[in-house]
Motif scaffolding. Structure first.
Motif: not given
Length: 95
Positions: A56-82
């Motif tokens: 949603e923050l990236l604009g919620a268009g069809p092309a935003s899902l891939g970048p959103a997943k990459e941001i979350v999966f590569t975030s240092a905030a999620r390292t332990t959980e992932l």
């Protein structure tokens, strides 16, 4: 908000909407999206919910899902959980 996400209940959308609204100002900070990801983790948002909010923050268009997943999966905030998730997947694959 979240109009194009199939299967998202009104209750879940109502829970995620304030997270989007609280996250928007963080994008203007120096750490930007990483600050958002720490905020979402601290709010105990699941990885999936974090992807929805980030999309949603990236604009919620069809092309935003891939970048959103990459941001979350590569975030240092999620390292332990992932890492925990990866160990779980590896144990399942070994079984």
């Amino acid at each position: 908000m979240f109009d194009d996400i199939h299967g998202l209940t009104p209750e879940r959308a109502a829970r995620l909407t304030p997270l989007v609204e609280q996250s928007r100002p963080m994008l203007d900070q120096e750490e930007g999206m990483e600050a958002v990801q720490r905020f979402l983790r601290d709010q105990e948002a699941s990885v999936i919910d974090s992807i929805v909010v980030t999309r949603e923050l990236l604009g919620a268009g069809p092309a935003s899902l891939g970048p959103a997943k990459e941001i979350v999966f590569t975030s240092a905030a999620r390292t332990t959980e992932l890492k925990e998730h990866q160990r779980f997947v590896e144990r399942i694959e070994e079984a």
